[in-house]
Design an enzyme around this catalytic site. Sequence first.
Site, PDB file in Angstrom:
ATOM      1  CG  ASP A   1       5.605  -0.613  -1.675  1.00  0.00           C
ATOM      2  OD1 ASP A   1       4.933  -0.726  -2.722  1.00  0.00           O
ATOM      3  OD2 ASP A   1       5.231  -1.084  -0.591  1.00  0.00           O
TER       4      ASP A   1
ATOM      5  CE  LYS B   1       2.972  -3.171  -2.160  1.00  0.00           C
ATOM      6  NZ  LYS B   1       2.981  -2.714  -0.782  1.00  0.00           N
TER       7      LYS B   1
ATOM      8  CB  CYS C   1       6.029  -4.120   0.938  1.00  0.00           C
ATOM      9  SG  CYS C   1       4.853  -3.220   1.968  1.00  0.00           S
TER      10      CYS C   1
END
Length: 222
Positions: free
Chosen positions: A25, A130, A163
């Site tokens: 990310d 995702k 995450c």
Amino acid sequence: MPILACALPSPFAFEARTTALVVIDMQRDFIEPGGFGAALGNDVSLLNAIVPDVARLLRHAREHGWFVVHTRESHAADLSDCPPAKRLRGRPSARIGDEGPMGRILVRGEPGNAIIDALVPVGGELVIDKPGKGAFYATRLGEALAQRGITHLVFAGVTTEVCVQTSMREANDRGYDCLLIEDATASYFPAFKEATLAMIRSQGGIVGWTASLSQLLESETS
Ligand code: C5J
């Protein structure tokens, strides 16, 4: 076979052909002003500070022929993969799907959802969109790694306790040996980062291993 003798809690051995780097990310939504991270009231400069180390790690992975995976936390334009419980949580200044300075927040294809320029994926690398915090949930990451015979995952990215940690725990449960590079991950809350590193390597490495970037770079050149 490279061995990170100084990894914690114990040496970490791996081979390039069965190792993947997973960069979580590193997208504008979290790293730059005007994105989701900032809308939640966070200081994004803490995340931006790791970009040079993540870039160094990425270069190293490419030079050593590791498979490289990038993830983006993102949702479909109609938000059909964003549960209301996620969208309505908290009191951000802008919610997932709202229009912001970099387009719609956390929506696939919007400028803010792009991986930052310094870490842009190159040909042959896998980009996983995702909808959850974990990289395996509702994605084809597991199949892609299995097809390539990957057994070891090296993690970097943001945020450490959300995450990154979720993805690492998912990977650990699936049988991967996981290493988190300490200086290539960041949190908006430095104490949460430190706590996560401690949790990962506690109890003999209950989630995996951690090591510094310089320890990794030394292990692969010796
Ligand atoms: C968050 C992430 N913190 N990439 N996402 O919402 O850690």
